[in-house]
Enzyme design. Structure first.
Site, PDB file in Angstrom:
ATOM      1  N   THR A  61      12.456  -5.596   9.067  1.00 57.51           N
ATOM      2  CA  THR A  61      12.856  -6.410   9.251  1.00 57.51           C
ATOM      3  C   THR A  61      14.423  -6.669   9.798  1.00 57.51           C
ATOM      4  O   THR A  61      14.724  -6.210   9.178  1.00 57.51           O
ATOM      5  CB  THR A  61      12.590  -7.411   8.256  1.00 57.51           C
ATOM      6  OG1 THR A  61      13.369  -7.394   6.716  1.00 57.51           O
ATOM      7  CG2 THR A  61      11.061  -7.480   7.883  1.00 57.51           C
ATOM      8  N   TYR A  62      14.546  -7.889   9.720  1.00 58.72           N
ATOM      9  CA  TYR A  62      15.641  -8.226  11.289  1.00 58.72           C
ATOM     10  C   TYR A  62      16.706  -7.878   9.870  1.00 58.72           C
ATOM     11  O   TYR A  62      16.998  -8.563   8.647  1.00 58.72           O
ATOM     12  CB  TYR A  62      16.168  -9.647  11.314  1.00 58.72           C
ATOM     13  CG  TYR A  62      16.493  -9.744  12.572  1.00 58.72           C
ATOM     14  CD1 TYR A  62      17.773  -9.287  13.170  1.00 58.72           C
ATOM     15  CD2 TYR A  62      18.239 -10.666  11.834  1.00 58.72           C
ATOM     16  CE1 TYR A  62      18.819  -8.761  13.935  1.00 58.72           C
ATOM     17  CE2 TYR A  62      19.252 -11.143  12.228  1.00 58.72           C
ATOM     18  CZ  TYR A  62      19.849 -10.166  13.812  1.00 58.72           C
ATOM     19  OH  TYR A  62      20.648 -10.731  14.765  1.00 58.72           O
ATOM     20  N   PRO A  63      18.158  -7.118  10.135  1.00 59.03           N
ATOM     21  CA  PRO A  63      19.118  -6.574   9.414  1.00 59.03           C
ATOM     22  C   PRO A  63      20.626  -7.020   9.127  1.00 59.03           C
ATOM     23  O   PRO A  63      21.163  -6.785   8.542  1.00 59.03           O
ATOM     24  CB  PRO A  63      19.473  -4.931   9.949  1.00 59.03           C
ATOM     25  CG  PRO A  63      19.239  -5.208  11.679  1.00 59.03           C
ATOM     26  CD  PRO A  63      17.930  -5.872  11.623  1.00 59.03           C
TER      27      PRO A  63
END
Length: 626
Positions: free
Chosen positions: A58-60
């Site tokens: 997922t988005y870091p």
């Protein structure tokens, strides 16, 4: 105590401690965990962004430490239970009730960093990418695991009036440590004893120790500190540290300030101290959040910011001459190596009109003594000192290629005493003038293979700076030159081969990396993908023929366009292989759903038509449009 032969146990204390699993990853804790594996903050974020773009995680960039309601941990664990790399660990967690841990921060913009349901094979990722991917996966597994249990034992004994203490711990229930090996699970065993037991003493001694200064903060601890102070955001903190490296304000890892940084900060503290107060930055960051939440208006925050910055600029303007003089003197001291061996004045790091660095005498033009410096990087004088010449050592700051040059006078003397090693005829002037190629040690510390007729012939080839160069018995059939090998420490020698062939291959690699990929993949990303997917001889399935209803995404650089097409094979997703362009696509690979959604989002924002032929990148004909 030194005369004692035994110690009597005075007290025994036993206790059990529960070790809770870690919370889900937010950006700061992810960077900290990646830092424990040796990754700098910027490098860790770059790898995470690559994995996110490919759809593996997922988005870091997130502050969230609570999994959203729409994430089903059991379903995700079941997906991993079917894989080879994490299957056994994931399956073991499914045997008990799953109750993921939660952190203190819950936001709605992005979930914590965790793996998606798309699982790559190890062959699909580089070594660094796989190591970071495994870290993210195992952190998710750890948040779904049971707590660990430790048994602690503390023993206090008396030896002729001297109190001896020993602490032991033992892992009773491994819990999350079984799936997350990054947290310390080291045990310290102390034998079971009871009060009154006599213990024999062996080799009693008294050690004198001094209190040591605290260790320097690593990059991950700096980011944690910035977060606690309200400086920066999850998206900018690691970039701030990288900019400090790039601009020469910090060096080494853990970071340490350079003389330039110390001079700038001291000047600011003297003449405009408000700009060095972290609360100024924290207040600006807080105002940005207040605008987002509706607590403050844009005009109100802008007016306050302008007033604050106006005060700072006025202070700097009023003291501009003092600031200039202070920085000039401080930077001169920072560039001073020591006494000139010819006149006794100071030797300084200087910069020529052409932009190259060298060591020159402060007594110029009366004294013209100079020493060369390497061409790569920006020099800075460090604390290490040459006792023979009373000169400071020089370090060349060049990002990840930073290296310590050492004493410039020692390097120059070493080059003067090193004889050239002739290895063959010069390809440019050998036939006509009898020129010979030789391995040369330069006074700047660099090495090269160059013509012995220099400066009449300037033919040269670069060599690595470090290691011992071995001239082997093997010869290049094309150039009739010996093959070279570099020995550096205990590692296997680096086989350079023929220096001409080696440099030609290097130029080819550089030329390939300079070709801009038409689909918007940057040079570094393309190179990494090429590394991990390189597999000559592996057959790839051709793209499907066009039929049926559907869409495709096509594009160059950062622009994407959606066009209606027909797809014959509704269940296949495709990705461009390394080396191919959008206009010349011969074979393709599967594309992760997250990347597909990203393409469609970009497509919806794109308005400029493209001039390249359509290429199928994803989208089954019977799937809903995103």
């Amino acid at each position: 105590m030194q005369n004692a032969e035994a110690a009597t146990v005075e007290s025994v204390r036993r206790r059990t401690r529960t070790d809770e699993p870690p919370a889900p990853f937010d950006t700061t804790q992810y960077i900290r965990a990646a830092g424990s594996l040796g990754y700098a903050a910027q490098q860790a974020m770059s790898i995470a962004e690559e994995l996110y773009t490919a759809g593996w995680i997922t988005y870091p960039r997130t502050d969230n430490t609570v999994y959203p309601d729409d994430l089903d941990p059991e379903e995700l664990l079941a997906t991993f239970a079917d894989t080879g790399a994490f299957g056994e660990d994931a399956a073991s967690l499914l045997d008990s009730e799953i109750a993921p841990t939660e952190g203190d921060e819950e936001t709605t913009d992005h979930p914590p960093i965790h793996p998606t349901g798309e699982i790559p094979g190890r062959q699909d990722l580089s070594e660094d990418e796989w190591e970071i991917y495994e870290l993210v996966v195992r952190r998710f597994l750890a948040t779904c695991a049971d707590p660990a249990t430790w048994a602690h034992l503390r023993v206090v004994a008396d030896a002729n009036g001297a109190s001896l203490k020993s602490n032991g711990k033992r892992l009773v229930e491994s819990g999350y440590h079984a799936v997350y090996p990054y947290s310390s699970a080291s045990e310290n065993h102390v034998p079971e004893v009871e009060t009154g037991d006599e213990l024999r003493l062996f080799d009693p001694r008294v050690e004198a120790k001094e209190t040591q200064p605290p260790r320097r903060r690593g990059q991950s601890r700096l980011i944690e500190t910035m977060e606690s102070m309200g400086v920066g955001t999850k998206a900018t903190r690691h970039e701030t540290i990288q900019k400090l490296y790039d601009r020469g304000y910090i060096e080494s890892d853990p970071p340490r300030p350079t003389g330039l940084a110390m001079a700038v900060v001291e000047a600011a503290e003297r003449f405009a101290d408000e700009i060095t107060d972290e609360s100024m930055t924290a207040r600006l960051e807080g105002d940005m959040d207040a605008i987002a939440s509706g607590e403050k208006s844009l005009d109100e925050v802008t007016a306050e910011s302008r007033e604050m910055l106006q005060r700072v600029f006025e202070d700097l303007h009023d003291h501009r001459e003092e600031v200039g003089d202070f920085l000039r003197e401080s930077l001169k001291a920072d560039k001073t190596l020591g006494p000139c061996p010819e006149c006794g004045d100071d030797l300084l790091v200087r910069r020529s009109r052409q932009g190259s660095y060298f060591v020159g005498c402060d007594g110029y033009p009366d004294c013209e003594y100079t020493l060369p410096l390497p061409s790569q990087g920006e020099p800075t004088v460090i604390d290490e000192h040459c006792e023979e010449h009373d000169l400071g050592h020089v370090k060349m700051l060049a990002g990840r290629s930073t290296f310590t040059h050492g004493c410039p006078l020692c390097k120059a003397a070493e080059a003067d005493e090193t004889d050239d090693r002739v290895i063959g005829a010069c390809p440019e002037c050998g036939e006509e003038h009898g020129g010979e190629l030789a391995i040369k040690q330069l006074r700047s510390g660099s090495r090269l293979v160059g013509c012995a007729r220099y400066p009449d012939c300037e033919y040269s080839l670069p060599l690595p700076r470090r290691g011992d160069v071995e001239v082997t018995d093997a010869r290049c059939a094309d150039h009739d030159l010996p093959e070279l090998a570099v020995h550096d420490g205990d590692d296997e020698p680096w086989e350079l081969g023929c220096p001409i062939c080696n440099y030609a291959e290097y130029q080819e690699r550089q030329a390939a990396s300079d070709i801009e990929d038409l689909d918007g993949v940057g040079a570094k990303t393309a190179e990494r993908r090429g590394r991990r997917r390189r597999g000559a001889g592996r057959l790839r399935r051709p793209p499907p023929r066009l039929a049926g209803a559907g869409r495709i995404a096509v594009g160059t650089r950062s622009r994407v366009q959606v066009r209606s097409i027909q797809l014959e094979e509704p269940a296949t997703r495709w990705r461009k292989p390394p080396g191919a362009t959008v206009a010349r696509l011969a074979a393709v690979r599967p594309l992760a759903p997250l990347a597909v959604r990203s393409l469609h989002r970009r497509a919806s924002r794109s308005a400029r038509p493209l001039s390249v032929p359509p290429t199928v990148v994803s989208r089954p004909s019977d799937a809903p449009l995103i």
